[in-house]
Motif scaffolding. Structure first.
Motif, PDB file in Angstrom:
ATOM      1  N   ALA A 292      -7.290   7.686  -7.813  1.00 25.21           N
ATOM      2  CA  ALA A 292      -6.165   7.536  -6.879  1.00 25.21           C
ATOM      3  C   ALA A 292      -6.604   6.918  -5.561  1.00 25.21           C
ATOM      4  O   ALA A 292      -5.843   6.169  -4.931  1.00 25.21           O
ATOM      5  N   ALA A 293      -7.836   7.209  -5.130  1.00 18.33           N
ATOM      6  CA  ALA A 293      -8.325   6.656  -3.868  1.00 18.33           C
ATOM      7  C   ALA A 293      -8.557   5.157  -3.957  1.00 18.33           C
ATOM      8  O   ALA A 293      -8.375   4.418  -2.972  1.00 18.33           O
ATOM      9  N   ILE A 294      -8.934   4.680  -5.133  1.00 20.32           N
ATOM     10  CA  ILE A 294      -9.234   3.255  -5.309  1.00 20.32           C
ATOM     11  C   ILE A 294      -7.998   2.470  -5.733  1.00 20.32           C
ATOM     12  O   ILE A 294      -7.882   1.265  -5.460  1.00 20.32           O
ATOM     13  N   ALA A 295      -7.045   3.136  -6.375  1.00 19.90           N
ATOM     14  CA  ALA A 295      -5.877   2.462  -6.954  1.00 19.90           C
ATOM     15  C   ALA A 295      -5.113   1.576  -5.972  1.00 19.90           C
ATOM     16  O   ALA A 295      -4.626   0.501  -6.373  1.00 19.90           O
ATOM     17  N   PRO A 296      -4.943   1.953  -4.690  1.00 17.76           N
ATOM     18  CA  PRO A 296      -4.189   1.066  -3.790  1.00 17.76           C
ATOM     19  C   PRO A 296      -4.771  -0.346  -3.681  1.00 17.76           C
ATOM     20  O   PRO A 296      -4.038  -1.306  -3.427  1.00 17.76           O
ATOM     21  N   ASN A 297      -6.088  -0.473  -3.880  1.00 14.57           N
ATOM     22  CA  ASN A 297      -6.703  -1.807  -3.823  1.00 14.57           C
ATOM     23  C   ASN A 297      -6.228  -2.707  -4.956  1.00 14.57           C
ATOM     24  O   ASN A 297      -6.286  -3.936  -4.854  1.00 14.57           O
ATOM     25  N   ASP A 298      -5.767  -2.076  -6.059  1.00 15.89           N
ATOM     26  CA  ASP A 298      -5.333  -2.823  -7.237  1.00 15.89           C
ATOM     27  C   ASP A 298      -3.826  -2.739  -7.450  1.00 15.89           C
ATOM     28  O   ASP A 298      -3.333  -3.096  -8.516  1.00 15.89           O
ATOM     29  N   SER A 299      -3.091  -2.293  -6.460  1.00 14.81           N
ATOM     30  CA  SER A 299      -1.676  -1.980  -6.639  1.00 14.81           C
ATOM     31  C   SER A 299      -0.784  -3.221  -6.579  1.00 14.81           C
ATOM     32  O   SER A 299      -1.154  -4.263  -6.031  1.00 14.81           O
ATOM     33  N   VAL A 300       0.419  -3.054  -7.119  1.00 15.97           N
ATOM     34  CA  VAL A 300       1.428  -4.108  -7.036  1.00 15.97           C
ATOM     35  C   VAL A 300       1.733  -4.429  -5.573  1.00 15.97           C
ATOM     36  O   VAL A 300       1.859  -5.602  -5.184  1.00 15.97           O
TER      37      VAL A 300
ATOM     38  N   ALA B 190      -5.832 -12.794  -6.607  1.00 18.01           N
ATOM     39  CA  ALA B 190      -5.936 -12.600  -5.155  1.00 18.01           C
ATOM     40  C   ALA B 190      -6.502 -13.837  -4.481  1.00 18.01           C
ATOM     41  O   ALA B 190      -5.968 -14.315  -3.461  1.00 18.01           O
ATOM     42  N   GLY B 191      -7.585 -14.387  -5.043  1.00 17.02           N
ATOM     43  CA  GLY B 191      -8.203 -15.558  -4.446  1.00 17.02           C
ATOM     44  C   GLY B 191      -7.288 -16.759  -4.454  1.00 17.02           C
ATOM     45  O   GLY B 191      -7.153 -17.471  -3.446  1.00 17.02           O
ATOM     46  N   ALA B 192      -6.610 -16.993  -5.592  1.00 15.06           N
ATOM     47  CA  ALA B 192      -5.733 -18.165  -5.705  1.00 15.06           C
ATOM     48  C   ALA B 192      -4.565 -18.070  -4.730  1.00 15.06           C
ATOM     49  O   ALA B 192      -4.217 -19.050  -4.054  1.00 15.06           O
ATOM     50  N   ALA B 193      -3.943 -16.893  -4.646  1.00 14.67           N
ATOM     51  CA  ALA B 193      -2.789 -16.741  -3.755  1.00 14.67           C
ATOM     52  C   ALA B 193      -3.176 -16.915  -2.300  1.00 14.67           C
ATOM     53  O   ALA B 193      -2.462 -17.561  -1.522  1.00 14.67           O
ATOM     54  N   GLN B 194      -4.300 -16.337  -1.909  1.00 10.90           N
ATOM     55  CA  GLN B 194      -4.724 -16.439  -0.512  1.00 10.90           C
ATOM     56  C   GLN B 194      -5.137 -17.858  -0.145  1.00 10.90           C
ATOM     57  O   GLN B 194      -5.159 -18.201   1.045  1.00 10.90           O
TER      58      GLN B 194
ATOM     59  N   LYS C 241       0.603 -21.051  -5.721  1.00 10.20           N
ATOM     60  CA  LYS C 241       1.696 -20.203  -6.167  1.00 10.20           C
ATOM     61  C   LYS C 241       1.247 -19.496  -7.442  1.00 10.20           C
ATOM     62  O   LYS C 241       1.015 -20.141  -8.468  1.00 10.20           O
ATOM     63  N   THR C 242       1.125 -18.161  -7.349  1.00 10.85           N
ATOM     64  CA  THR C 242       0.431 -17.408  -8.405  1.00 10.85           C
ATOM     65  C   THR C 242       1.319 -16.316  -8.983  1.00 10.85           C
ATOM     66  O   THR C 242       1.935 -15.533  -8.256  1.00 10.85           O
ATOM     67  N   LEU C 243       1.370 -16.254 -10.317  1.00 10.31           N
ATOM     68  CA  LEU C 243       2.044 -15.183 -11.039  1.00 10.31           C
ATOM     69  C   LEU C 243       0.995 -14.323 -11.727  1.00 10.31           C
ATOM     70  O   LEU C 243      -0.024 -14.833 -12.201  1.00 10.31           O
TER      71      LEU C 243
ATOM     72  N   ARG D 275      -0.146  -4.193  -2.885  1.00  9.64           N
ATOM     73  CA  ARG D 275      -1.184  -4.980  -2.218  1.00  9.64           C
ATOM     74  C   ARG D 275      -1.127  -6.431  -2.665  1.00  9.64           C
ATOM     75  O   ARG D 275      -1.209  -7.356  -1.841  1.00  9.64           O
ATOM     76  N   PHE D 276      -0.960  -6.655  -3.951  1.00 16.31           N
ATOM     77  CA  PHE D 276      -0.992  -8.032  -4.441  1.00 16.31           C
ATOM     78  C   PHE D 276       0.283  -8.780  -4.067  1.00 16.31           C
ATOM     79  O   PHE D 276       0.254  -9.994  -3.829  1.00 16.31           O
ATOM     80  N   SER D 277       1.377  -8.068  -4.001  1.00 14.64           N
ATOM     81  CA  SER D 277       2.602  -8.709  -3.511  1.00 14.64           C
ATOM     82  C   SER D 277       2.430  -9.145  -2.064  1.00 14.64           C
ATOM     83  O   SER D 277       2.864 -10.233  -1.668  1.00 14.64           O
ATOM     84  N   ALA D 278       1.765  -8.299  -1.274  1.00 13.90           N
ATOM     85  CA  ALA D 278       1.520  -8.638   0.134  1.00 13.90           C
ATOM     86  C   ALA D 278       0.597  -9.844   0.273  1.00 13.90           C
ATOM     87  O   ALA D 278       0.677 -10.585   1.265  1.00 13.90           O
ATOM     88  N   LEU D 279      -0.263 -10.051  -0.716  1.00  7.42           N
ATOM     89  CA  LEU D 279      -1.158 -11.204  -0.692  1.00  7.42           C
ATOM     90  C   LEU D 279      -0.457 -12.489  -1.129  1.00  7.42           C
ATOM     91  O   LEU D 279      -1.042 -13.575  -1.042  1.00  7.42           O
ATOM     92  N   GLY D 280       0.761 -12.358  -1.622  1.00  2.89           N
ATOM     93  CA  GLY D 280       1.503 -13.536  -2.053  1.00  2.89           C
ATOM     94  C   GLY D 280       1.566 -13.733  -3.551  1.00  2.89           C
ATOM     95  O   GLY D 280       2.063 -14.763  -4.027  1.00  2.89           O
TER      96      GLY D 280
END
Length: 484
Positions: free
Chosen positions: A99-107, A23-27, A31-33, A109-114
């Motif tokens: 389930a309430a916390i999972a969206p923070n770690d979801s594909v 997350a930090g590198a992409a933001q 270019k992060t995989l 969310r991270f795709s949206a971060l780049g």
């Protein structure tokens, strides 16, 4: 056809540490995989910190219903055996929290971060290339953050039966009648208290209990567990494990006696080992051992392009340690702060039983080992009991104490707390140590009254008691009073 991908950074493993780096590198424009073959969020979200604390919260709620009698409040229904506990609803509570916390770690969310997330396993095929089933990756830098998994000991008969680990116990929808736990560390004892408070009979078998902790502090926790009806069998050797008619027989010997305990469920909680399988580290010339990947204080491996963090490197296996490692790597890789190094001297650790046990820095046994015969001249030990704290008295949470290790000049070397809210209270000591504050900083702190936090101030203030009320000081006061 195989896809060829290039990136500034490739992170292998989407647990807490890997997610933070990605997350930090992409933001920050790299270019992060991110490669993850299993569940996003890793052990912490799915099998560790989150579900275990959710289960403990349910167990504490059940306990407080019974504990109301101490305040003159009788429970509405008898709950001595936790007959009012609906374990299927407890199970749903645990998974609702995940389930309430999972969206923070979801594909998503991270795709949206780049971050480009690839849900596949990665393995090195040479010192600078990683392959997955669908692609080959060439990155400027790699970070291995594959975490750890339960370590299963070679106990006689264990390989012939099914058993629970932290990866499966939170899937139980029915309360165990009698849970046998093998392992006397944090996971084993936290689960022991949780299931006991939810109505299960619990037996814990171990060579030793809380052996990484200060014995004086550990004794507070262990005594409480025994009082709650948990059977603790320490110093034993397990000689056989059998399963018959859906019941487990665990045979063990200790103190010259052979015994057998029979239970409905078996949990193995004997530590963890790093996830190295399938990485093909030899191809990348990355030094490693069964304890983990070898890294320096800069978290770099023997391959200059590859870093590793968190549990996979061995050592302390905490989510907050992986998060700290991630911060170090972001500073190095994104900002070019290549002088940044890890320093775990103020790394706190907590066992989330009730009462909790929290420590940072040196314990008394560690200090004695370090200073040897010179211990009494080099070390001062400060103690303050919960029973001397007004908030603890008001809430009937008087078990435990704080214990602080300092130098004769007031340098803080370590602190340990066994008692209510210890995990919260230890943070001020972790801050003090990380910023190199002396004991005077905590002694002069204004602490609100009445709070449990006052025990830190009172313990710190006790550093000055011997000199403040000495004969020399009294003579000085008399002289000054005459001059005034």
């Amino acid at each position: 056809m195989t896809n060829f991908l290039q990136a500034d950074l490739c992170v292998i493993g989407a647990g807490s540490g890997g997610l933070s780096v990605a997350a930090g590198a992409a933001q920050l424009g790299l270019k992060t995989l991110l490669l993850e073959k299993d569940r996003m969020g890793g052990d912490c979200l799915n099998y560790g910190c989150v579900p275990s604390k959710a289960l403990l919260a349910a167990a504490h709620a059940a306990w407080h219903v019974q504990a109301g009698t101490d305040f003159g409040i009788a429970p509405a229904t008898p709950t001595v055996d936790c007959s009012a506990v609906d374990f299927s609803k407890v199970h749903r509570h645990v998974h609702k929290v995940i389930a309430a916390i999972a969206p923070n770690d979801s594909v998503q969310r991270f795709s949206a971060l780049g971050v480009k997330v690839i849900r596949e396993a990665g393995r090195f095929i040479d010192d600078r290339t990683v392959a997955t089933p669908s692609c080959r990756i060439r990155a400027r830098r790699y970070v291995i953050a594959t975490g750890s998994r339960p370590a299963i000991p070679p106990l006689p008969g264990l390989d012939t039966v099914d058993y629970l680990t932290n990866e499966t116990i939170f899937d139980l929808e029915e309360r165990p009648d009698h849970l046998i736990i093998i392992g006397g560390g944090p996971i084993g004892l936290e689960m022991a208290q949780a299931f006991r408070r939810l109505g299960s009979r619990v037996t814990v078998l171990a060579l030793a209990f809380m052996e990484q902790d200060d014995p004086e502090l550990a004794a507070v926790v262990l005594e409480r567990l025994r009082r709650e009806g948990i059977r603790l069998e320490g110093g034993i050797d397990i000689t056989a494990i059998h399963k018959r008619n859906d019941r487990y027989d665990v045979c063990f010997s200790g103190n010259g006696q052979a015994q057998t305990i029979t239970g409905s469920h078996l949990l193995v909680a004997t530590g963890r080992k790093p996830n190295l399988d399938g990485l093909n580290l030899m191809a990348a010339e990355i030094k490693h051992s069964p304890s983990g990947i070898t890294v320096g204080p800069d978290l770099r491996t023997s391959n200059k392009r590859v870093y590793a963090l968190g549990d996979v490197t061995g050592g302390p296996q905490f989510t907050h340690k992986a998060g700290y490692d991630a911060g170090i790597l972001i500073r190095r890789l994104a900002f070019g702060m290549f002088w940044t190094r890890t320093d775990y001297s103020a790394l706190p650790r907590v066992t989330y039983t009730d009462p909790e046990l929290a420590q940072v820095g040196l314990s008394e046994p560690a200090a004695r080992e370090k200073y040897g015969d010179d211990f009494s001249r080099q070390i001062r030990i400060l103690r303050w009991p919960y029973s001397e704290n007004d908030r603890a008295q008001a809430e009937r949470r008087t078990e435990g104490l704080i214990k602080v290790i300092t130098s004769p000049k007031g340098h803080i070397l370590g602190a340990g707390i066994a008692g209510a809210g210890a995990g919260e209270l230890i943070q001020v000591w972790a801050l003090a140590m990380s910023k190199k504050l002396k004991i005077s900083a905590l002694a002069s702190m204004i602490s609100p009254y009445p709070t449990l936090g006052e025990i830190s101030k009172r313990a710190a203030g006790s550093f000055y008691t011997p000199s403040l009320f000495s004969t020399k000081t009294r003579k000085l006061v008399r002289l000054l009073s005459k001059l005034g």
